[in-house]
Write a protein that holds these residues in place. Structure first.
Motif, PDB file in Angstrom:
ATOM      1  N   VAL A  50      23.517  34.329  98.297  1.00 53.62           N
ATOM      2  CA  VAL A  50      23.436  35.760  97.982  1.00 53.62           C
ATOM      3  C   VAL A  50      21.987  36.233  98.025  1.00 53.62           C
ATOM      4  N   LEU A  51      21.091  35.484  97.401  1.00 54.86           N
ATOM      5  CA  LEU A  51      19.674  35.876  97.383  1.00 54.86           C
ATOM      6  C   LEU A  51      19.107  35.936  98.803  1.00 54.86           C
ATOM      7  N   THR A  52      19.510  35.002  99.636  1.00 52.58           N
ATOM      8  CA  THR A  52      19.036  34.965 101.019  1.00 52.58           C
ATOM      9  C   THR A  52      19.578  36.152 101.813  1.00 52.58           C
ATOM     10  N   ILE A  53      20.831  36.496 101.593  1.00 54.26           N
ATOM     11  CA  ILE A  53      21.422  37.664 102.257  1.00 54.26           C
ATOM     12  C   ILE A  53      20.629  38.912 101.872  1.00 54.26           C
ATOM     13  N   THR A  61      18.333  45.257  99.610  1.00 53.58           N
ATOM     14  CA  THR A  61      19.493  45.879  98.965  1.00 53.58           C
ATOM     15  C   THR A  61      20.683  45.854  99.924  1.00 53.58           C
ATOM     16  N   ALA A  62      21.872  45.607  99.371  1.00 53.60           N
ATOM     17  CA  ALA A  62      23.080  45.602 100.202  1.00 53.60           C
ATOM     18  C   ALA A  62      24.287  45.945  99.348  1.00 53.60           C
ATOM     19  N   PRO A  63      25.297  46.586  99.954  1.00 44.97           N
ATOM     20  CA  PRO A  63      26.541  46.824  99.215  1.00 44.97           C
ATOM     21  C   PRO A  63      27.287  45.504  99.001  1.00 44.97           C
ATOM     22  N   VAL A  64      28.089  45.477  97.971  1.00 44.72           N
ATOM     23  CA  VAL A  64      28.835  44.265  97.623  1.00 44.72           C
ATOM     24  C   VAL A  64      29.673  43.773  98.802  1.00 44.72           C
ATOM     25  N   ASN A  65      30.309  44.688  99.527  1.00 44.99           N
ATOM     26  CA  ASN A  65      31.169  44.276 100.645  1.00 44.99           C
ATOM     27  C   ASN A  65      30.388  43.546 101.735  1.00 44.99           C
ATOM     28  N   LEU A  81      29.975  35.942  90.581  1.00 39.33           N
ATOM     29  CA  LEU A  81      28.758  35.375  91.141  1.00 39.33           C
ATOM     30  C   LEU A  81      27.585  36.350  90.964  1.00 39.33           C
ATOM     31  N   LEU A  82      27.821  37.618  91.263  1.00 41.12           N
ATOM     32  CA  LEU A  82      26.773  38.628  91.122  1.00 41.12           C
ATOM     33  C   LEU A  82      26.393  38.836  89.663  1.00 41.12           C
ATOM     34  N   ASN A  83      27.373  38.791  88.768  1.00 45.13           N
ATOM     35  CA  ASN A  83      27.075  38.936  87.341  1.00 45.13           C
ATOM     36  C   ASN A  83      26.185  37.808  86.835  1.00 45.13           C
ATOM     37  N   LYS A  84      26.422  36.589  87.315  1.00 41.14           N
ATOM     38  CA  LYS A  84      25.570  35.458  86.919  1.00 41.14           C
ATOM     39  C   LYS A  84      24.132  35.666  87.391  1.00 41.14           C
ATOM     40  N   LEU A  85      23.992  36.190  88.605  1.00 42.01           N
ATOM     41  CA  LEU A  85      22.652  36.463  89.117  1.00 42.01           C
ATOM     42  C   LEU A  85      21.982  37.590  88.331  1.00 42.01           C
ATOM     43  N   ILE A 105      23.639  46.042  95.525  1.00 44.15           N
ATOM     44  CA  ILE A 105      22.968  44.962  94.811  1.00 44.15           C
ATOM     45  C   ILE A 105      21.545  44.885  95.348  1.00 44.15           C
ATOM     46  N   ARG A 106      20.592  44.860  94.429  1.00 40.29           N
ATOM     47  CA  ARG A 106      19.189  44.838  94.816  1.00 40.29           C
ATOM     48  C   ARG A 106      18.522  43.600  94.254  1.00 40.29           C
ATOM     49  N   LEU A 107      17.741  42.960  95.086  1.00 42.68           N
ATOM     50  CA  LEU A 107      16.975  41.784  94.698  1.00 42.68           C
ATOM     51  C   LEU A 107      15.800  42.231  93.826  1.00 42.68           C
ATOM     52  N   THR A 108      15.625  41.615  92.663  1.00 43.15           N
ATOM     53  CA  THR A 108      14.481  41.926  91.812  1.00 43.15           C
ATOM     54  C   THR A 108      13.268  41.134  92.304  1.00 43.15           C
ATOM     55  N   ALA A 109      12.103  41.451  91.755  1.00 46.36           N
ATOM     56  CA  ALA A 109      10.885  40.704  92.110  1.00 46.36           C
ATOM     57  C   ALA A 109      11.050  39.228  91.757  1.00 46.36           C
ATOM     58  N   GLN A 110      11.637  38.966  90.595  1.00 48.43           N
ATOM     59  CA  GLN A 110      11.899  37.578  90.196  1.00 48.43           C
ATOM     60  C   GLN A 110      12.890  36.930  91.155  1.00 48.43           C
ATOM     61  N   GLY A 111      13.902  37.685  91.573  1.00 50.21           N
ATOM     62  CA  GLY A 111      14.891  37.177  92.515  1.00 50.21           C
ATOM     63  C   GLY A 111      14.265  36.815  93.843  1.00 50.21           C
ATOM     64  N   GLU A 112      13.298  37.609  94.272  1.00 49.65           N
ATOM     65  CA  GLU A 112      12.604  37.310  95.523  1.00 49.65           C
ATOM     66  C   GLU A 112      11.820  35.999  95.414  1.00 49.65           C
ATOM     67  N   GLN A 113      11.156  35.795  94.285  1.00 51.49           N
ATOM     68  CA  GLN A 113      10.416  34.545  94.073  1.00 51.49           C
ATOM     69  C   GLN A 113      11.352  33.345  94.040  1.00 51.49           C
ATOM     70  N   VAL A 114      12.461  33.491  93.334  1.00 53.53           N
ATOM     71  CA  VAL A 114      13.428  32.394  93.231  1.00 53.53           C
ATOM     72  C   VAL A 114      14.062  32.123  94.592  1.00 53.53           C
ATOM     73  N   ALA A 115      14.301  33.165  95.375  1.00 50.48           N
ATOM     74  CA  ALA A 115      14.849  32.983  96.727  1.00 50.48           C
ATOM     75  C   ALA A 115      13.891  32.148  97.573  1.00 50.48           C
ATOM     76  N   GLU A 116      12.603  32.414  97.454  1.00 50.92           N
ATOM     77  CA  GLU A 116      11.596  31.630  98.192  1.00 50.92           C
ATOM     78  C   GLU A 116      11.605  30.174  97.740  1.00 50.92           C
ATOM     79  N   GLN A 117      11.626  29.962  96.426  1.00 46.77           N
ATOM     80  CA  GLN A 117      11.676  28.595  95.891  1.00 46.77           C
ATOM     81  C   GLN A 117      12.934  27.881  96.370  1.00 46.77           C
ATOM     82  N   GLY A 118      14.050  28.588  96.307  1.00 46.46           N
ATOM     83  CA  GLY A 118      15.324  28.005  96.729  1.00 46.46           C
ATOM     84  C   GLY A 118      15.312  27.634  98.189  1.00 46.46           C
TER      85      GLY A 118
END
Length: 146
Positions: A50-53, A61-65, A81-85, A105-118
């Motif tokens: 999800v973070l990579t998408i 940012t992307a719609p749930v669908n 899954l989205l609620n956990k994120l 759904i929008r990636l937060t700054a923290q989400g972007e960092q975690v996506a890179e780590q992942g």
């Protein structure tokens, strides 16, 4: 390791059945390798997907669908899954003012960092195939799906 040894089945009816079982077994083995690599940052493979998408979308940012349609593992409960994120602070939900049914759904700054780590951890998983062998495997798997 041969599939027969791994699952302690002495033989298969034919090569097609052996290949199918081998693909399933190997997919599970590989999934476990990725899960172990991502464990230090507390992400599942589906969450990283999800973070990579989102990272690849304009404005992150992307719609749930769109997310649902692009997931590798098309599980039915994308909302969970989205609620956990969201609980982890990695994504935010935004409703469209013109249509409250549409959720982006929008990636937060923290989400972007975690996506890179992942991504780095994901790419650290290695297996013993040459690039030529990996390409052959890709070609065979594509043929299998058609």
């Amino acid at each position: 390791m041969k599939i027969e040894d791994a699952i302690q089945q002495p033989q298969f009816t034919n090569a097609q059945q052996r290949a199918g079982m081998n693909v399933i077994f190997t997919a599970n083995w590989l999934s476990n390798q990725y899960a172990a690599a991502l464990k230090p940052i507390g992400l599942s493979l589906q969450q990283l997907n999800v973070l990579t998408i989102l990272k690849g979308q304009p404005g992150h940012t992307a719609p749930v669908n769109l997310i649902r349609d692009r997931l590798i593992d098309r599980m039915p409960n994308v909302s969970r899954l989205l609620n956990k994120l969201m609980e982890k602070g990695l994504v935010q939900k935004d409703r469209t003012l013109s249509d409250q049914r549409v959720v982006h759904i929008r990636l937060t700054a923290q989400g972007e960092q975690v996506a890179e780590q992942g991504r780095t951890l994901f790419q650290s998983v290695a297996y013993s195939l040459t690039d030529d062998q990996a390409q052959l495997l890709n070609d065979l798997l594509t043929q299998l799906q058609s």
